[in-house]
Structures are given as structure tokens and as C-alpha cells.
Design a protein around this motif. Sequence first.
Motif, PDB file in Angstrom:
ATOM      1  N   VAL A 135      34.053  41.499  39.517  1.00 50.85           N
ATOM      2  CA  VAL A 135      34.591  40.147  39.712  1.00 50.85           C
ATOM      3  C   VAL A 135      33.491  39.135  39.372  1.00 50.85           C
ATOM      4  O   VAL A 135      32.367  39.254  39.860  1.00 50.85           O
ATOM      5  N   ALA A 136      33.820  38.137  38.541  1.00 48.58           N
ATOM      6  CA  ALA A 136      32.809  37.193  38.058  1.00 48.58           C
ATOM      7  C   ALA A 136      32.978  35.805  38.660  1.00 48.58           C
ATOM      8  O   ALA A 136      34.089  35.349  38.903  1.00 48.58           O
ATOM      9  N   THR A 137      31.834  35.136  38.845  1.00 49.18           N
ATOM     10  CA  THR A 137      31.774  33.742  39.252  1.00 49.18           C
ATOM     11  C   THR A 137      30.835  33.036  38.279  1.00 49.18           C
ATOM     12  O   THR A 137      29.819  33.606  37.866  1.00 49.18           O
ATOM     13  N   PHE A 138      31.164  31.793  37.906  1.00 42.72           N
ATOM     14  CA  PHE A 138      30.462  31.065  36.860  1.00 42.72           C
ATOM     15  C   PHE A 138      29.897  29.740  37.369  1.00 42.72           C
ATOM     16  O   PHE A 138      30.529  29.073  38.183  1.00 42.72           O
ATOM     17  N   TRP A 139      28.731  29.350  36.836  1.00 45.91           N
ATOM     18  CA  TRP A 139      28.117  28.052  37.113  1.00 45.91           C
ATOM     19  C   TRP A 139      27.665  27.437  35.793  1.00 45.91           C
ATOM     20  O   TRP A 139      27.163  28.140  34.907  1.00 45.91           O
ATOM     21  N   ILE A 140      27.827  26.133  35.669  1.00 45.44           N
ATOM     22  CA  ILE A 140      27.262  25.378  34.549  1.00 45.44           C
ATOM     23  C   ILE A 140      26.448  24.243  35.152  1.00 45.44           C
ATOM     24  O   ILE A 140      26.961  23.466  35.967  1.00 45.44           O
ATOM     25  N   ASP A 141      25.186  24.189  34.780  1.00 41.17           N
ATOM     26  CA  ASP A 141      24.253  23.180  35.304  1.00 41.17           C
ATOM     27  C   ASP A 141      24.260  23.164  36.832  1.00 41.17           C
ATOM     28  O   ASP A 141      24.325  22.110  37.466  1.00 41.17           O
ATOM     29  N   ASP A 142      24.212  24.349  37.423  1.00 41.14           N
ATOM     30  CA  ASP A 142      24.128  24.577  38.869  1.00 41.14           C
ATOM     31  C   ASP A 142      25.370  24.155  39.649  1.00 41.14           C
ATOM     32  O   ASP A 142      25.322  24.027  40.873  1.00 41.14           O
ATOM     33  N   VAL A 143      26.480  23.944  38.971  1.00 38.95           N
ATOM     34  CA  VAL A 143      27.740  23.614  39.635  1.00 38.95           C
ATOM     35  C   VAL A 143      28.723  24.757  39.387  1.00 38.95           C
ATOM     36  O   VAL A 143      28.935  25.150  38.230  1.00 38.95           O
ATOM     37  N   LYS A 144      29.297  25.291  40.468  1.00 42.52           N
ATOM     38  CA  LYS A 144      30.290  26.358  40.331  1.00 42.52           C
ATOM     39  C   LYS A 144      31.482  25.811  39.555  1.00 42.52           C
ATOM     40  O   LYS A 144      31.990  24.743  39.854  1.00 42.52           O
ATOM     41  N   ILE A 145      31.908  26.563  38.545  1.00 49.03           N
ATOM     42  CA  ILE A 145      32.978  26.137  37.648  1.00 49.03           C
ATOM     43  C   ILE A 145      34.121  27.135  37.714  1.00 49.03           C
ATOM     44  O   ILE A 145      33.902  28.349  37.724  1.00 49.03           O
ATOM     45  N   GLY A 146      35.344  26.635  37.725  1.00 50.81           N
ATOM     46  CA  GLY A 146      36.512  27.506  37.680  1.00 50.81           C
ATOM     47  C   GLY A 146      36.714  28.269  38.971  1.00 50.81           C
ATOM     48  O   GLY A 146      36.099  27.988  39.997  1.00 50.81           O
ATOM     49  N   THR A 147      37.592  29.256  38.886  1.00 49.68           N
ATOM     50  CA  THR A 147      37.872  30.116  40.024  1.00 49.68           C
ATOM     51  C   THR A 147      37.267  31.484  39.774  1.00 49.68           C
ATOM     52  O   THR A 147      36.963  31.844  38.635  1.00 49.68           O
ATOM     53  N   THR A 148      37.102  32.238  40.832  1.00 45.51           N
ATOM     54  CA  THR A 148      36.573  33.590  40.705  1.00 45.51           C
ATOM     55  C   THR A 148      37.481  34.380  39.773  1.00 45.51           C
ATOM     56  O   THR A 148      38.699  34.324  39.888  1.00 45.51           O
ATOM     57  N   MET A 149      36.882  35.112  38.838  1.00 41.09           N
ATOM     58  CA  MET A 149      37.638  35.851  37.832  1.00 41.09           C
ATOM     59  C   MET A 149      37.700  37.328  38.200  1.00 41.09           C
ATOM     60  O   MET A 149      36.708  38.048  38.085  1.00 41.09           O
ATOM     61  N   ALA A 150      38.864  37.765  38.662  1.00 44.55           N
ATOM     62  CA  ALA A 150      39.065  39.174  38.996  1.00 44.55           C
ATOM     63  C   ALA A 150      39.139  39.990  37.708  1.00 44.55           C
ATOM     64  O   ALA A 150      39.545  39.480  36.661  1.00 44.55           O
ATOM     65  N   ALA A 151      38.733  41.241  37.780  1.00 42.01           N
ATOM     66  CA  ALA A 151      38.782  42.156  36.629  1.00 42.01           C
ATOM     67  C   ALA A 151      38.152  41.528  35.389  1.00 42.01           C
ATOM     68  O   ALA A 151      38.673  41.638  34.286  1.00 42.01           O
ATOM     69  N   ALA A 152      37.014  40.880  35.579  1.00 36.27           N
ATOM     70  CA  ALA A 152      36.322  40.211  34.476  1.00 36.27           C
ATOM     71  C   ALA A 152      35.656  41.212  33.544  1.00 36.27           C
ATOM     72  O   ALA A 152      35.553  40.978  32.342  1.00 36.27           O
TER      73      ALA A 152
END
Length: 174
Positions: A135-152
Motif C-alpha cells: 500500500v502506497a502513500t505519496f508526498w510532494i514538497d512534504d505535503v501528503k498528496i492524494g489518498t492511500t493507494m491500495a495494491a500499488a
Amino acid sequence: VAALGTVAMTTGDDAAASMAVNGAQLFLSLQWNASTGGLTFEARVKVDDITTVQIFVGLTDTLSLEAPFTMGAGDALTSNATDAVGFLFDTAADTDKIWLVGVANNVDATSQNSALAYVNGTYRKLRLTVTSGGVATFWIDDVKIGTTMAAAVTASVNLTPYIGGFSLAAASRV
């Protein structure tokens, strides 16, 4: 000229505009997988000219000259990798933004539009984490972006950190 601690890559400038002809990439070896406790990948990336370019930053399962993902008309995602996860910017798409993408065992996760783009000559800090379950989580410029991506991505597949892209025109990009 690259500054200390940076790597400069220059794409090709052929009108063929493909990864095979214009591609530039940086990767290591296939020795990381999330199932052993999770992964974190972070890079600061800047592009001299954000027109007619494809860039992917993340993790992938191949060591060949391959764009793990591309995007085209209608924001249609093409995953070339079997397992990969990261940040995709492709001006061949209708929406020229950084997309959050993943593919696990040839099944695409739902891509997410970050609503952010690169800015000519300006760094973007990109970070992603992948849990031991893929499961993936993303940040751009230290800000969490989007929702957690299941089965990434498939957690047990060996991956390599990857930064690469290619020019979509007869002009190189740095």
C-alpha cells in the motif's frame, strides 16, 4: 554541470520521441521489496523545460530501458512494468500534472491526479512509502498528496529506485 550531490541526465532529441530513442534513466539493482518491512523512496527532481516530456520517479521491477508508465489522450495510463509505483508526469496526457500511479502484478491501481506540476528549473521533492502489504502513500514538497493507494505494487517483488524520462519532441530535456 551538476552540483555536488546531484545527477544531471539529458534526454535525446530525436523526433522519434520514444524512451528507446530519447530516454535517460537512473536505477540501481533489484534488491528492495516492501514485504520485509516497507519501503521509503525520496528524490528531489527538477526539469529545465516541462513541455513535451515524460518523467517517472519511483520504484520499478525492471532494469531495462523502459518507461514504467506513460499516459496519453484522455489521461489513459499505460503500465509497461509488471510492478511499479511512483510519480508520473507526461505531457502526452490531456492533464499535464504529476500523477500518482501503481501497478501490482499487471493490475493497475487507480491513478490519482495530484493537481500539481513541475515548474521549469524548480525542484520538486517527491516521497513515497510502501507498506509491507504493498500500500502506497505519496508526498510532494512534504505535503501528503492524494489518498492511500491500495495494491500499488506487489510487496514481495524485488524493485529498484528509478528516475527517468524522455523527450516527446526533437529537443532534449535536462
